[in-house]
Enzyme design. Sequence first.
Site, short mmCIF file in Angstrom:
data_model
loop_
_atom_site.label_atom_id
_atom_site.label_comp_id
_atom_site.label_asym_id
_atom_site.label_seq_id
_atom_site.Cartn_x
_atom_site.Cartn_y
_atom_site.Cartn_z
N ILE A 1 4.85 -1.21 2.93
CA ILE A 1 4.47 0.17 2.64
C ILE A 1 5.30 0.66 1.47
CG2 ILE A 1 4.24 2.51 3.53
CD1 ILE A 1 2.34 0.44 4.84
N LYS A 2 4.59 1.22 0.50
CA LYS A 2 5.23 1.65 -0.75
C LYS A 2 5.60 3.12 -0.64
CE LYS A 2 4.27 0.30 -5.51
NZ LYS A 2 3.17 0.07 -6.47
N VAL A 3 6.86 3.43 -0.94
CA VAL A 3 7.41 4.78 -0.79
C VAL A 3 8.14 5.13 -2.09
CG1 VAL A 3 9.16 6.13 0.45
CG2 VAL A 3 7.68 4.55 1.71
N LEU B 1 0.86 -1.19 0.00
CA LEU B 1 0.00 0.00 0.00
C LEU B 1 0.89 1.23 0.00
CD1 LEU B 1 -2.81 1.35 0.20
CD2 LEU B 1 -2.58 1.22 2.69
#
Length: 351
Positions: free
Chosen positions: A137-139, A106
């Site tokens: 977690i997508k960054v 996400l």
Amino acid sequence: MTILSDVKALGQQIWLDNLSRSLVQSGELAQMLKQGVCGVTSNPAIFQKAFAGDALYADEVAALKQQDLTPKQRYETMAVADVQAACDVCLAEHESTGGKTGFVSLEVSPELSKDAQGTVEEARRLYAAIGCKNAMIKVPATDAGIDALETLVSDGISVNLTLLFSRVQTLKAYAAYARGIAKRLAAGQSVAHIHVVASFFISRVDGALDTTLPDHLKGKIAIALAKAAYQDWAQYFGSPEFAALETQGANRVQLLWASTGVKNPAYPDTLYVDSLIGAHTVNTVPDATLKAFIDHGTAKATLTEGADEAQAQLAETAALGIDVETLAARLQEDGLKQFEEAFEKLLAPLV
């Protein structure tokens, strides 16, 4: 068993680059995992499409609009629920490999792409809200995003670092990951559960370059760049410096090939899957590419083939006056803008 099992045996995971409520509730995602898919990625554009086209969201949207929430809070409520549901579907896969596969990503809000502290705070909040050990977690891999990566890894959070086009930026990301791991080890904490993927975008490179290249280089440079990035990866994670962290439980970052659906209809539809199969990598594919690869793809370790030819193609591109690092910076900016626009479109009906 499908060709995906053969790819997995070669050391590569195939993930699905799509997520929607219907995909999960219909059992389609579970069926894909039976075929050999072993993870899921999402992004603002994917959720924007899902919310607009999937009737299963309508009742929840109506109910959330009755609550005193911001549009972003309404979006997050639905997105977090979808990721939790996908994490549940992928949990058996995750546990069967000792936590090495079965992740669901996400993304943090695109407006935070230049804000390291804001990214860290939102990533922590989303990770806690999902509450699943196989969440990532997508960054975005901006300088700020790479700073955030170091902190998040030291927090013990698995990260999908996205929108990489640059080998230089990718190496910076590896160094940030190693610093985060070292900090966590120095604090006496476990690192074995932390997994990071570096999402290196493929088809957009050829899309940007093909109009300017001679015919013999068209459709070749994105793959050449990926092969060179894989050589960089092997060198970095094969070093004595990283070996010292590895003996203490650290995992290697894995290169993830993203944007692997073919944009040019003249190219084979499985080009960016067939050509990039190698150990310790991931390829996240849209539905159409997944179906095409299962139907007529080739499972062969191609990523280490033609390394010299790839370097020669990159050298020839440079000799034509094309700086792939300058191009990488532009493509990342374009990608950030696309996700910002998708995020705005996604939020508009939630006002």
